[in-house]
Design an enzyme around this catalytic site. Sequence first.
Site, PDB file in Angstrom:
ATOM      1  N   THR A   1       0.828  -1.208   0.000  1.00 45.67           N
ATOM      2  CA  THR A   1       0.000   0.000   0.000  1.00 45.67           C
ATOM      3  C   THR A   1       0.865   1.262   0.000  1.00 45.67           C
ATOM      4  OG1 THR A   1      -1.480   1.305   1.403  1.00 45.67           O
ATOM      5  CG2 THR A   1      -0.141  -0.315   2.527  1.00 45.67           C
ATOM      6  N   ASP A   2       0.295   2.368  -0.486  1.00 44.33           N
ATOM      7  CA  ASP A   2       1.031   3.644  -0.439  1.00 44.33           C
ATOM      8  C   ASP A   2       1.246   4.115   0.998  1.00 44.33           C
ATOM      9  OD1 ASP A   2      -1.572   4.456   0.184  1.00 44.33           O
ATOM     10  OD2 ASP A   2      -1.652   6.059  -1.311  1.00 44.33           O
TER      11      ASP A   2
HETATM   12  P1  NAD Z   1     -10.223  -6.498   3.195  1.00 40.89           P
HETATM   13  O1  NAD Z   1     -10.072  -6.223   4.647  1.00 40.89           O
HETATM   14  O2  NAD Z   1     -11.484  -6.121   2.500  1.00 40.89           O
HETATM   15  O3  NAD Z   1      -9.995  -8.071   2.936  1.00 40.89           O
HETATM   16  C1  NAD Z   1      -8.994  -8.803   3.576  1.00 40.89           C
HETATM   17  C2  NAD Z   1      -9.287 -10.302   3.372  1.00 40.89           C
HETATM   18  O4  NAD Z   1      -8.203 -11.045   3.957  1.00 40.89           O
HETATM   19  C3  NAD Z   1     -10.569 -10.787   4.037  1.00 40.89           C
HETATM   20  O5  NAD Z   1     -11.308 -11.590   3.152  1.00 40.89           O
HETATM   21  C4  NAD Z   1     -10.076 -11.587   5.232  1.00 40.89           C
HETATM   22  O6  NAD Z   1     -10.955 -12.668   5.571  1.00 40.89           O
HETATM   23  C5  NAD Z   1      -8.742 -12.118   4.717  1.00 40.89           C
HETATM   24  N1  NAD Z   1      -7.795 -12.424   5.805  1.00 40.89           N
HETATM   25  C6  NAD Z   1      -7.491 -11.651   6.876  1.00 40.89           C
HETATM   26  N2  NAD Z   1      -6.603 -12.289   7.662  1.00 40.89           N
HETATM   27  C7  NAD Z   1      -6.317 -13.476   7.051  1.00 40.89           C
HETATM   28  C8  NAD Z   1      -5.451 -14.564   7.356  1.00 40.89           C
HETATM   29  N3  NAD Z   1      -4.708 -14.583   8.478  1.00 40.89           N
HETATM   30  N4  NAD Z   1      -5.394 -15.609   6.495  1.00 40.89           N
HETATM   31  C9  NAD Z   1      -6.171 -15.631   5.368  1.00 40.89           C
HETATM   32  N5  NAD Z   1      -7.019 -14.645   5.060  1.00 40.89           N
HETATM   33  C10 NAD Z   1      -7.084 -13.568   5.874  1.00 40.89           C
HETATM   34  O7  NAD Z   1      -8.956  -5.813   2.504  1.00 40.89           O
HETATM   35  P2  NAD Z   1      -8.847  -5.067   1.100  1.00 40.89           P
HETATM   36  O8  NAD Z   1      -9.233  -3.651   1.259  1.00 40.89           O
HETATM   37  O9  NAD Z   1      -9.468  -5.897   0.054  1.00 40.89           O
HETATM   38  O10 NAD Z   1      -7.245  -5.086   0.908  1.00 40.89           O
HETATM   39  C11 NAD Z   1      -6.603  -6.203   0.307  1.00 40.89           C
HETATM   40  C12 NAD Z   1      -5.104  -5.952   0.293  1.00 40.89           C
HETATM   41  O11 NAD Z   1      -4.805  -4.780  -0.450  1.00 40.89           O
HETATM   42  C13 NAD Z   1      -4.490  -5.743   1.675  1.00 40.89           C
HETATM   43  O12 NAD Z   1      -3.238  -6.398   1.691  1.00 40.89           O
HETATM   44  C14 NAD Z   1      -4.332  -4.241   1.782  1.00 40.89           C
HETATM   45  O13 NAD Z   1      -3.259  -3.903   2.639  1.00 40.89           O
HETATM   46  C15 NAD Z   1      -4.027  -3.880   0.337  1.00 40.89           C
HETATM   47  N6  NAD Z   1      -4.419  -2.522  -0.062  1.00 40.89           N
HETATM   48  C16 NAD Z   1      -5.671  -2.055   0.183  1.00 40.89           C
HETATM   49  C17 NAD Z   1      -6.027  -0.776  -0.247  1.00 40.89           C
HETATM   50  C18 NAD Z   1      -7.424  -0.231  -0.016  1.00 40.89           C
HETATM   51  O14 NAD Z   1      -7.653   0.939  -0.295  1.00 40.89           O
HETATM   52  N7  NAD Z   1      -8.376  -1.021   0.463  1.00 40.89           N
HETATM   53  C19 NAD Z   1      -5.089   0.022  -0.911  1.00 40.89           C
HETATM   54  C20 NAD Z   1      -3.807  -0.487  -1.141  1.00 40.89           C
HETATM   55  C21 NAD Z   1      -3.486  -1.766  -0.728  1.00 40.89           C
HETATM   56  O1  TDX Z   2     -15.513   7.629   9.383  1.00 38.91           O
HETATM   57  C1  TDX Z   2     -14.472   8.041   8.828  1.00 38.91           C
HETATM   58  N1  TDX Z   2     -14.252   9.385   8.722  1.00 38.91           N
HETATM   59  C2  TDX Z   2     -13.136   9.929   8.162  1.00 38.91           C
HETATM   60  O2  TDX Z   2     -12.975  11.153   8.103  1.00 38.91           O
HETATM   61  C3  TDX Z   2     -13.490   7.137   8.276  1.00 38.91           C
HETATM   62  C4  TDX Z   2     -13.679   5.640   8.349  1.00 38.91           C
HETATM   63  C5  TDX Z   2     -12.377   7.705   7.678  1.00 38.91           C
HETATM   64  N2  TDX Z   2     -12.189   9.039   7.638  1.00 38.91           N
HETATM   65  C6  TDX Z   2     -10.987   9.586   6.967  1.00 38.91           C
HETATM   66  C7  TDX Z   2      -9.661   8.981   7.375  1.00 38.91           C
HETATM   67  C8  TDX Z   2      -8.851   9.078   6.093  1.00 38.91           C
HETATM   68  O3  TDX Z   2      -8.301  10.385   5.977  1.00 38.91           O
HETATM   69  O4  TDX Z   2     -11.136   9.240   5.570  1.00 38.91           O
HETATM   70  C9  TDX Z   2      -9.879   8.891   4.976  1.00 38.91           C
HETATM   71  C10 TDX Z   2      -9.959   7.473   4.447  1.00 38.91           C
HETATM   72  O5  TDX Z   2     -10.061   6.596   5.558  1.00 38.91           O
HETATM   73  P1  TDX Z   2     -10.127   4.994   5.388  1.00 38.91           P
HETATM   74  O6  TDX Z   2     -11.242   4.652   4.462  1.00 38.91           O
HETATM   75  O7  TDX Z   2     -10.105   4.386   6.743  1.00 38.91           O
HETATM   76  O8  TDX Z   2      -8.786   4.705   4.574  1.00 38.91           O
HETATM   77  P2  TDX Z   2      -7.243   4.961   4.913  1.00 38.91           P
HETATM   78  O9  TDX Z   2      -6.990   5.114   6.353  1.00 38.91           O
HETATM   79  O10 TDX Z   2      -6.771   6.071   4.009  1.00 38.91           O
HETATM   80  O11 TDX Z   2      -6.603   3.552   4.427  1.00 38.91           O
HETATM   81  C11 TDX Z   2      -7.068   2.912   3.219  1.00 38.91           C
HETATM   82  O12 TDX Z   2      -6.211   3.132   2.131  1.00 38.91           O
HETATM   83  C12 TDX Z   2      -4.995   2.469   2.089  1.00 38.91           C
HETATM   84  C13 TDX Z   2      -7.270   1.411   3.408  1.00 38.91           C
HETATM   85  O13 TDX Z   2      -8.111   1.198   4.522  1.00 38.91           O
HETATM   86  C14 TDX Z   2      -5.968   0.687   3.572  1.00 38.91           C
HETATM   87  O14 TDX Z   2      -6.183  -0.717   3.652  1.00 38.91           O
HETATM   88  C15 TDX Z   2      -5.111   0.992   2.373  1.00 38.91           C
HETATM   89  O15 TDX Z   2      -3.833   0.441   2.552  1.00 38.91           O
END
Ligand code: NAD
Ligand code: TDX
Length: 340
Positions: A124-125
């Site tokens: 992730t960033d």
């Molecule tokens: P998410 O939380 O929606 O999904 C995570 C999944 O991993 C779930 O299905 C959970 O059951 C599974 N999991 C958790 N622990 C586990 C374990 N010990 N063994 C097997 N499975 C397990 O997450 P997401 O938002 O889909 O993110 C996926 C990946 O991408 C993560 O590695 C996250 O760091 C990365 N990422 C997310 C974002 C974002 O904005 N959501 C951005 C950049 C990178």
């Molecule tokens: O209720 C809220 N109010 C609010 O102001 C929540 C849940 C978040 N926020 C703010 C916090 C952050 O500045 O919004 C922004 C986004 O928050 P999140 O959705 O929690 O994302 P962030 O913390 O930026 O992290 C996400 O992006 C990178 C993902 O959850 C990570 O898994 C990924 O690596």
Amino acid sequence: MRILVTGGLGFIGSHLIRRLLREPQVAVENVDVLTYAGNLANVQDLESDPRYTWHRVSVTDAEALDKILSAHAFDAVMHLAAESHVDRSIASGLPFVETNVLGTQTLLEVSRRHGVRRVVHVSTDEVYGTLGAEGLFVEDSPIQPNSPYSASKAGSDLLALAAYQTYGQDVVVTRCSNNYGPYQFPEKLIPLWITNGLEQKPWPIYGDGLNVRDWIYVEDHVEGLWLALNRGRAGHVYNFGSRNERTNRQVAEDLLKILQLPPETVVQVPDRLGHDRRYAIDPSKAEQELGFQAQVGWDEGLERTVNWYQEHRDWWEAVKSGAYLDYYRRQYQHLEAHRK
Ligand code: NAD
Ligand code: TDX
């Protein structure tokens, strides 16, 4: 081509599996232990595909992973399983260290033992920490994570790169900006606000609301992962983003407009501890080397996302009420019985 995806019942993982199965030659095995963030409904449409299999296994369980990797030769592992929510990591970092750090090291070791051709480690960033008003994260920006979540992801990211340096293991690391789109768990900003809006509930905004995130539509991210798998150079890092910086206040304004809600919907709440001020990604390396190009603009992506949550009330109502956990109990009782 046989690919093991971890975390495929989560938000990004489920989109990735759907994308991979568009390739006729691909079979996918999904290793997901089904934490609160995993949801079988996210892949319900894929369950009847004979090229798809799910294993309820943790990435920390070397023995179970050994069995899966012994049964077939795998061309690739795409590692997404993680504890992913910053606010939860502030409450307790231990599950983050266990899954993100220990789980990644376990998966790297097992993949190496079984001669998996390539591991794509999805980072992730947030590992870069926070920016001031100017500048962009590039692949060799310093790693300066600020939350237990991002520190655990940085640990896993560095372990993956160390496996390349030490053993010559074929590893590619990707670092993407904030994703949004269908199937995102409604604890994250955009789905929380959309679903609260549809329930006439307020939108909590942390602090002054001027923190900046660089939003990318989830389908663009998973396309990037497919390109990284096929075209990435071993030992390299690729940033993904869509040059789409917004303050949280701007996100609120755009969503209020689409949902036709008044500004009073947004309610200021105390700031997140250690809240990173600004993330912004330079995706030039992925564009030049992988041919990556984000396709979905912000207005279109937000519109599509709102439409999806409007049309899938049953999905998010079940998640918010906790009833989604019953789906597993109903469908997979036989597995649980077998386990005992
Ligand atoms: P998410 O939380 O929606 O999904 C995570 C999944 O991993 C779930 O299905 C959970 O059951 C599974 N999991 C958790 N622990 C586990 C374990 N010990 N063994 C097997 N499975 C397990 O997450 P997401 O938002 O889909 O993110 C996926 C990946 O991408 C993560 O590695 C996250 O760091 C990365 N990422 C997310 C974002 C974002 O904005 N959501 C951005 C950049 C990178
Ligand atoms: O209720 C809220 N109010 C609010 O102001 C929540 C849940 C978040 N926020 C703010 C916090 C952050 O500045 O919004 C922004 C986004 O928050 P999140 O959705 O929690 O994302 P962030 O913390 O930026 O992290 C996400 O992006 C990178 C993902 O959850 C990570 O898994 C990924 O690596």
